[in-house]
Design an enzyme around this catalytic site. Structure first.
Site, short mmCIF file in Angstrom:
data_model
loop_
_atom_site.label_atom_id
_atom_site.label_comp_id
_atom_site.label_asym_id
_atom_site.label_seq_id
_atom_site.Cartn_x
_atom_site.Cartn_y
_atom_site.Cartn_z
N CYS A 1 0.81 -1.22 0.00
CA CYS A 1 0.00 0.00 0.00
C CYS A 1 0.85 1.27 0.00
O CYS A 1 0.32 2.37 -0.16
CB CYS A 1 -0.95 0.01 1.18
SG CYS A 1 -2.20 -1.29 1.09
N HIS B 1 -12.25 9.34 -9.67
CA HIS B 1 -11.12 9.49 -10.57
C HIS B 1 -10.16 10.59 -10.12
O HIS B 1 -9.66 11.39 -10.93
CB HIS B 1 -11.59 9.70 -12.01
CG HIS B 1 -12.11 8.43 -12.61
ND1 HIS B 1 -13.39 7.99 -12.39
CD2 HIS B 1 -11.50 7.49 -13.38
CE1 HIS B 1 -13.57 6.84 -13.02
NE2 HIS B 1 -12.44 6.50 -13.62
N GLU C 1 -12.58 -1.21 -0.26
CA GLU C 1 -11.53 -0.99 -1.27
C GLU C 1 -11.46 -2.17 -2.23
O GLU C 1 -11.07 -1.99 -3.38
CB GLU C 1 -10.18 -0.82 -0.59
CG GLU C 1 -10.05 0.42 0.22
CD GLU C 1 -8.68 0.56 0.86
OE1 GLU C 1 -8.30 1.69 1.16
OE2 GLU C 1 -7.99 -0.46 1.06
#
Length: 117
Positions: free
Chosen positions: A25, A69, A107
Site C-alpha cells: 500500500c 477518478h 476498497e
C-alpha cells in the site's frame, strides 16, 4: 428500529506513503471503492420512510465531484485509509442527515472499513 442503506461507487488512486517501502500500500495504486451509508430511525416520516433515498443524491454528487477518478492523497486531510474515509463520509452525511448511523467503505470485494459512533 428501521434501517436503510444506500450504496455509492467511485474509482480513485492513493498511496499510503507513511508505510514501509516494502508494504504494497506504500506504492501508488487504485481501487474501485464502494461507500454504504446507513440511516436509522425508531419512527418513519409521513411518507413511510426513514428518509427518501432520493434525498441522498447530494452524497453521490459530492463523491462524483470530489473523489471519483482523483488521487485521494490530494483530496483527504488524513491518510486515505478505508477507516479514515469511512469517518470522513460519516461526518459529511451526519451533518446533513441526523439519522446517519454508520458508513462503510470497501476498497476490494473482500475488505470493508466501517465508522459507527
Amino acid at each position: 428500529m428501521y434501517r436503510i442503506t444506500k450504496e455509492f461507487h467511485f474509482s480513485a488512486s492513493h498511496q499510503l506513503s507513511h508505510l514501509p517501502d516494502d508494504h504494497q500500500c506504500a506504492r501508488l495504486h487504485g481501487h474501485n471503492y464502494i461507500v454504504v451509508v446507513e440511516l436509522a430511525s425508531a419512527d418513519l416520516n409521513a411518507d413511510g420512510f426513514v428518509r427518501d433515498y432520493a434525498e441522498l443524491k447530494p452524497l453521490k454528487t459530492y463523491i462524483d465531484e470530489v473523489f471519483d477518478h482523483r488521487h485521494l492523497n490530494d483530496v483527504m486531510d488524513t491518510a486515505s485509509t478505508g477507516e479514515n474515509m469511512a469517518r470522513h463520509f460519516y461526518d459529511w452525511c451526519a451533518a446533513r442527515w441526523p439519522e446517519t448511523t454508520a458508513v462503510k467503505v470497501s476498497e476490494t470485494p473482500k475488505t470493508w472499513a466501517e465508522y459507527r459512533p
